[in-house]
Every structure is written in structure tokens, then in C-alpha cells.
Design an enzyme around this catalytic site. Structure first.
Site, short mmCIF file in Angstrom:
data_model
loop_
_atom_site.label_atom_id
_atom_site.label_comp_id
_atom_site.label_asym_id
_atom_site.label_seq_id
_atom_site.Cartn_x
_atom_site.Cartn_y
_atom_site.Cartn_z
N LYS A 1 9.86 -125.55 72.30
CA LYS A 1 9.07 -124.08 71.75
C LYS A 1 7.48 -124.40 71.18
O LYS A 1 6.75 -123.68 71.51
CB LYS A 1 10.02 -123.67 70.49
N ASN B 1 8.83 -118.47 71.51
CA ASN B 1 10.33 -118.51 71.94
C ASN B 1 10.26 -117.63 73.29
O ASN B 1 11.35 -117.71 73.92
CB ASN B 1 11.23 -118.23 71.12
N ASP C 1 11.95 -114.70 67.01
CA ASP C 1 13.10 -115.18 65.96
C ASP C 1 12.73 -114.11 64.61
O ASP C 1 13.61 -113.69 64.03
CB ASP C 1 13.02 -116.57 65.52
#
Ligand code: NAP
Length: 287
Positions: free
Chosen positions: A73, A94, A109
């Protein structure tokens, strides 16, 4: 060859290691098929040091984009051409979208967390938030809640340095959000801040399987009326934290919705359309 794959099918990858356990190929391929969209999602085991090469391959093959999971990431954020505001602040990605050869990095996220709360009738705007943790998940949650206009954010973490770094990032990006960083071991301050808060978030792995008897909140007297308690953990679905908060009368929100909605946000970035979330939920329940 699967019937729906042809010469014009656009590839979307997952890069990271390990990836075999990932639920993303099942979810995205079901949704592409359901929406009759000409994309295919494949997982590739990529080590951190090979992230740059993997992203170049994406560009070479004209793939539509990728998801990046651990440990790729941070390297992904380093090697893409452009970053979304949240990915820039966090320094991790991501999701990557290939915009005609320009690789744009996003982090979904935090968006997934906020969408999950919104689906359950909780808006973070104007709210006082206590968030425990300063790792990957907690950082994304804290930054997104600040970008979405929460009034204040108190970050508690075992290692104070990481909490301070996150608080500094938020202060710089969202000066209107009141933010402070404290040590998780300062249980008096933790209690005092939770008693003033609207939303308590666990962004740590405390309570995740197999350590299901652990909880970041030992003193259950902090669970007051009106407090919403949300967990990033999705295994188990009901952590000890959520069980005890529910028993005390709080509204509780589990981490599986965050997982689903971060995927839905990535899906929208690649396809420009909404992911058929309800249909996927039904499909998954039928397996
Ligand atoms: P991470 O980057 O390794 O961060 C772990 C965090 O937990 C850090 O804040 C760490 O504190 C804290 N921590 C771990 N063990 C602890 C302990 N024994 N006592 C106190 N603090 C402890 O991990 P992550 O990727 O953020 O994942 C955290 C959790 O979120 C996991 O359960 C993961 O499954 C879940 N998650 C959920 C989603 C979703 O979509 N629902 C997405 C990502 C992650 P230090 O900084 O002091 O080490």
C-alpha cells in the site's frame, strides 16, 4: 475461456502478498457479471519490492487499475503518478485507476468506513469522535472522518508517536477539526474523552480472532447513552467491544460493512457506476 471475457475485456488486479484468501475477486467479478460490464478481476501475489514493476505492468497492459493490499500500500502511493487528497495525506493507496496511462492512487478504506456508518444512519459530520489506533485502518478512518467534517478527533494509541503523526496530518489538512493524540494506557483520559464523545471507533486489531476475549475498553462504564461504537474488525463480526457496548445500550456497527463499502468505492472509481451492493450481499449469503 469464460464466455463474458473477450478481446476488449479490461483487467483489474489485486496486488499484495498473500492474496489467495482475498474476497475481492469473488465480489468484483460477481458485480461485473451482474452489471454486464466488460471487466475481469484477478489477484497477483506481489512482494513489496516488486510494487513498482507491477504498476508498470498495469500501464503496459492497459489494465483499468488495481487494488493494493499489504505490504504494497505505501509503495503504491510512492510509484503512482497522482494521488487523491486522502491518499496524499495518508501516504498509502489501496486503489489505482489507470486514466489513459496516468496512474491515479486512491484510498477507499476511510470512505468505506464512513459509507458503512451512513448506511446505518450515522453521519460523522459535526461529531465528537474518539478513535483508538494509528495503524493502516485507523489512519484511513481518522483522516476520512476529518475530511468529512467531524468536529473533533481524539486519537488514542499504544505508541504515542504514531498517534501524534496522525494528529499532525489532520491538523495540517483539516485545521477546523480539533484534534489531539494520547496514549492508550492513559485510561483516565480515555474514559473522560469517551464520556464526551458521540462516536467511539476501534481501529486496532485488539479483539480480532483468535484473541476474541481482548478489548480496547476494559471499563464498560464509559458506554453512555447516545454513544455509537464502531469496530474496524470483521472477524469476529461481533467483537467483545461491540457485544459489551450493545449490552450497555449503545448502537454498534461492525467492520464487515467497511470492507464491503471500501470495495464499492473502488468499483465506482474503475467503472463510474454503483456496485450492486444488495445483490452481492444476497449472493454471498446464498453460498
Ligand atoms: P496495523 O497497521 O498493523 O495497525 C494495528 C493497530 O493496532 C496499531 O494502532 C497498533 O498499535 C494496535 N495494536 C495492535 N495490537 C495491540 C495491542 N495488543 N495493544 C494495543 N494496541 C495494539 O493493522 P491494520 O491494517 O490497521 O488493521 C487493524 C484492524 O483493522 C485489523 O483487525 C484488521 O482486520 C482491521 N481492518 C479492517 C478493514 C475493514 O475493511 N473492515 C480494513 C483494514 C483493516 P501500535 O501502533 O502501538 O502498534
Amino acid at each position: 475461456m469464460e464466455k463474458r471475457i473477450d478481446g476488449a475485456t479490461q483487467l483489474i488486479c489485486l496486488i499484495g502478498s498473500p492474496v489467495k484468501h482475498s474476497g475481492s475477486p469473488l465480489m468484483h467479478n460477481f458485480c461485473f457479471r451482474h452489471n454486464d460490464q466488460n471487466f475481469a478481476y484477478m489477484a497477483f501475489d506481489v512482494k513489496e519490492e516488486d510494487t513498482k514493476q507491477a504498476l508498470e505492468a498495469l500501464r503496459l497492459f492497459g489494465a483499468r487499475g488495481c487494488n493494493a493490499t499489504m505490504p504494497c500500500k505505501i509503495a503504491t502511493a510512492k510509484f503512482v503518478d497522482k494521488l487523491s487528497p486522502a491518499a496524499e495525506i495518508i501516504g498509502a493507496c489501496n486503489t489505482v485507476v489507470n486514466e489513459d496511462g496516468v496512474l491515479v492512487g486512491h484510498i477507499t478504506d476511510g470512505t468505506g468506513f464512513v459509507c458503512n456508518l451512513r448506511e446505518k444512519g450515522v453521519d460523522v459530520k459535526g461529531k465528537k469522535i474518539v478513535c483508538i489506533g494509528a495503524g493502516g485502518a485507523a489512519t484511513a478512518i481518522e483522516v476520512e472522518c476529518a475530511l468529512e467534517g467531524c468536529a473533533s478527533m481524539v486519537i488514542f494509541n499504544r505508541s504515542l508517536g504514531k498517534a501524534v503523526t496522525n494528529a499532525d496530518k489532520i491538523k495540517a489538512a483539516c485545521p477546523e477539526c480539533e484534534v489531539k493524540a494520547l496514549r492508550l494506557s492513559d485510561t483516565d483520559a480515555l474514559k473522560e474523552e469517551i464520556l464526551k464523545a458521540d462516536i467511539l471507533i476501534n481501529g486496532t486489531s485488539i479483539g480480532m480472532a483468535p484473541n476474541v476475549d481482548d478489548t480496547p475498553i476494559a471499563d464498560t462504564s464509559v458506554f453512555h447513552e447516545g454513544l455509537v461504537v464502531a469496530d474496524a474488525i470483521y472477524n469476529p463480526l461481533e467483537t467483545r467491544l461491540l457485544r459489551e457496548a450493545k449490552e450497555a445500550g449503545c448502537k454498534v456497527i461492525a467492520g464487515d460493512g467497511m470492507l464491503l463499502w471500501q470495495g464499492a468505492a473502488a468499483y465506482k472509481l474503475w467503472t463510474g457506476t454503483e456496485m450492486p451492493v444488495e445483490e452481492f450481499r444476497k449472493f454471498k449469503a446464498s453460498l
